[in-house]
Write an enzyme that holds these catalytic residues in place. Structure first.
Site, PDB file in Angstrom:
ATOM      1  N   GLY A   9       0.721  -1.218   0.356  1.00  0.00           N
ATOM      2  CA  GLY A   9      -0.126  -0.029   0.047  1.00  0.00           C
ATOM      3  C   GLY A   9       0.991   1.119   0.041  1.00  0.00           C
ATOM      4  CD  GLU A  43      14.746  -0.431  -7.767  1.00  0.00           C
ATOM      5  OE1 GLU A  43      15.266  -1.879  -7.669  1.00  0.00           O
ATOM      6  OE2 GLU A  43      13.874  -0.722  -7.533  1.00  0.00           O
TER       7      GLU A  43
END
Length: 139
Positions: A9, A43
């Site tokens: 979430g 990343e």
């Protein structure tokens, strides 16, 4: 990194980028398909940025590929970058940043690991863990 700080979430992208910034060591596993992932490439750009600005340790692991495929963007990495250029545009800043970060792999200082085809990964993983423990004790 994937621990309790990265709960479902959350905005994982932002959380993960913050975790990279706070890290002292990044271990990057380059595989045949790594270059196809825009998430992994984003990343890695952040990891290279932290290496350059915060002197973060970066240890590349080449999993059944050659270092030169990554840094020179050949074989699957060349194909992946061509696909990204088709999607985002050849002059896209995003693609330029990915290419630049990948080209810096060859100049990364520090520990470097290569897992070859038909090699037991467990032996290399053991060496990596031992090196990480030594590095932690020196930081």
């Amino acid at each position: 990194m994937d621990d309790e700080g990265l709960e479902g979430g959350n905005d994982i992208s932002k959380t993960l980028l913050e975790a990279i910034e706070k890290s002292k060591l990044s271990i990057v596993v380059f595989s045949e398909n790594y270059g196809y992932s825009s998430w992994c490439l984003d990343e890695f750009v952040k990891i290279v940025e932290c290496k350059e600005t915060k002197n973060q340790l970066v240890w590349p692991i080449f999993y059944k590929i050659e270092e030169s495929d990554v840094s020179n963007q050949t074989n699957s990495y060349g194909e992946a970058m061509t696909g990204h250029e088709d999607k985002y545009g050849r002059d896209s800043e995003k693609v330029k940043n990915w290419r630049s970060a990948l080209s810096k792999v060859a100049s990364l200082e520090g520990d470097y690991y290569h897992i070859k085809k038909n090699e037991y990964e467990s032996e290399v993983i053991k060496k990596i863990v031992e090196s990480a423990i030594r590095a932690e004790n020196q930081l």
